[in-house]
Scaffold this motif. Sequence first.
Motif, PDB file in Angstrom:
ATOM      1  N   PRO A  57      30.124  36.310 -25.836  1.00  0.00           N
ATOM      2  CA  PRO A  57      30.608  35.329 -24.858  1.00  0.00           C
ATOM      3  C   PRO A  57      32.127  35.235 -24.847  1.00  0.00           C
ATOM      4  CG  PRO A  57      29.909  34.198 -26.830  1.00  0.00           C
ATOM      5  CD  PRO A  57      29.585  35.659 -27.038  1.00  0.00           C
ATOM      6  N   GLY A 114      22.503  34.202 -27.629  1.00  0.00           N
ATOM      7  CA  GLY A 114      22.965  34.726 -26.352  1.00  0.00           C
ATOM      8  C   GLY A 114      22.379  36.073 -25.994  1.00  0.00           C
ATOM      9  N   ASN A 115      21.854  36.810 -26.968  1.00  0.00           N
ATOM     10  CA  ASN A 115      21.300  38.134 -26.696  1.00  0.00           C
ATOM     11  C   ASN A 115      19.780  38.129 -26.573  1.00  0.00           C
ATOM     12  OD1 ASN A 115      23.418  40.585 -26.883  1.00  0.00           O
ATOM     13  ND2 ASN A 115      24.126  38.872 -28.140  1.00  0.00           N
ATOM     14  N   GLN A 123      15.340  28.776 -21.751  1.00  0.00           N
ATOM     15  CA  GLN A 123      16.278  27.687 -21.973  1.00  0.00           C
ATOM     16  C   GLN A 123      15.547  26.382 -22.261  1.00  0.00           C
ATOM     17  OE1 GLN A 123      19.351  28.541 -22.699  1.00  0.00           O
ATOM     18  NE2 GLN A 123      20.545  27.956 -20.902  1.00  0.00           N
ATOM     19  N   ALA A 424      26.008  27.957 -27.238  1.00  0.00           N
ATOM     20  CA  ALA A 424      25.165  29.077 -26.844  1.00  0.00           C
ATOM     21  C   ALA A 424      24.338  28.734 -25.605  1.00  0.00           C
ATOM     22  CB  ALA A 424      24.259  29.480 -28.000  1.00  0.00           C
ATOM     23  N   TRP A 427      26.559  29.220 -22.654  1.00  0.00           N
ATOM     24  CA  TRP A 427      26.757  30.644 -22.405  1.00  0.00           C
ATOM     25  C   TRP A 427      25.528  31.251 -21.731  1.00  0.00           C
ATOM     26  CZ3 TRP A 427      26.050  34.704 -26.763  1.00  0.00           C
ATOM     27  CH2 TRP A 427      26.237  35.995 -26.242  1.00  0.00           C
ATOM     28  N   ARG A 428      24.345  30.957 -22.261  1.00  0.00           N
ATOM     29  CA  ARG A 428      23.108  31.471 -21.680  1.00  0.00           C
ATOM     30  C   ARG A 428      22.934  30.981 -20.242  1.00  0.00           C
ATOM     31  NH1 ARG A 428      18.607  32.756 -25.070  1.00  0.00           N
ATOM     32  NH2 ARG A 428      17.326  31.478 -23.683  1.00  0.00           N
ATOM     33  N   HIS A 431      25.258  32.955 -18.014  1.00  0.00           N
ATOM     34  CA  HIS A 431      24.806  34.338 -17.894  1.00  0.00           C
ATOM     35  C   HIS A 431      23.606  34.425 -16.951  1.00  0.00           C
ATOM     36  CE1 HIS A 431      24.215  38.509 -19.108  1.00  0.00           C
ATOM     37  NE2 HIS A 431      22.930  38.241 -19.299  1.00  0.00           N
TER      38      HIS A 431
END
Length: 432
Positions: A57, A114-115, A123, A424, A427-428, A431
């Motif tokens: 990120p 995040g991966n 989520q 996180a 970030w997710r 993305h």
Amino acid sequence: MTLPDAPTTRSRAAWPIAALLVGYPVWWALGFGGLAVIVLSFPMAYVLWRRRPIRVPRGLGLWALLLAGYVVSALMLTEMPPDTYGEFGAGRIFGYVMRLALYVSLMVMVLYLGNLTERELPQLRLVRMLGVLFLTTVAGGLLGVLFPSFAFTSPLERVLPGWIGGNPFVQNLIHPTAAQIQKVLGHASPRPEAPFEWANAWGSNLSVLLVWFVVGWWVYGGPRRKAVAVLLIAAAAVPVVYSLNRGLWIGLGLAALYLVVRVGGRTRLAICAAGLVGAAVFAASPLADLVTQRIDNPHSNDIRAFTVSATVRAAGGSPFIGYGNTRNAMGNHRTITTGKTDWCTECGHPPLGSDGQLWHLIITQGFVGAALYVAFFVGAIRRHWPDRSPIGLAGVLVMLLVLLYMFVYDGLVTPLSLYLISFALLWRNAHA
């Protein structure tokens, strides 16, 4: 905006985060508590290793620099800042290594979360895992109010050698207790801390978890889940008040103000109406008198002022890389000679950097380390402020709470885990 229903297929790759959040009471009972993230970072790292290349990120480079600075700060472990005392030994080295392991583990956890794909870890599922930990926190708070003397020796505590387990910092981490007994109101007052390491950690964590509980159980919940959420939040009010935690109270006030400013329409009216009703009920309850007593007894103000000023002075001796670990101040806010007595077992030389993560970073990593920490969370706010989805609004709110709490709460050990999980989630969300 609503999230799609979570897939029914569960991925084995998501079990470490479930073990951390849903299984946290087990870690606490075993004596690991917040250190569980270090243990679980190994399977998280294994998942990452198998799915290279790894997405990173924006902003995580600041955390990497924070880590690098902490490695360099080890050069100062043998040094003594001005007006401090203590001998260099195994305890100081152990504390340094444990903090370094925690910082590295948190970085691994962010990359791991995040991966994972949305199918592997939706989520909503991650948000509701945080909601489960909120329920654990409320239960622990009620335990501290009703049975404040509850405590037991954990399995980890039994096997650790005395020179490690006897350290006051380590003892707080590995010895499960329901509450801290402190003379805040002029008499012994239990402050809930289960299932975390300190009463202040309980307050910080509850406020962050409450944010995600509202998202998972109210925003994305049906009528039945919403009704239960109201009852659980009402139950949480009891340990929130008995915690005598002014930082927590201010944080909850900031959260309410943030929501009123950032949401609109009927949601804003509903928040204001709920706030007025809650305030009226609270004012008529016995809890209001306890809050008034706490405000009238700001006993910790002088202590905090002394340790903060002493921390800043000491950090002046190594402003760029700090001293690697905390040090004990020479004296306290009343006298230069102080120690434990029969009537005050908690008296003594206060450790510098113990009154907030900002001050902790200043003494351990210098002003540069503190600046990197602030820049990391400020950058997250700036990047994700336009995200007005429920998760985006909640995540930015948590980042704001981080910047508030760094003045009064230590981030180590469990609070930092929740801060980085919230990062996180942001970030997710971006993305996706």
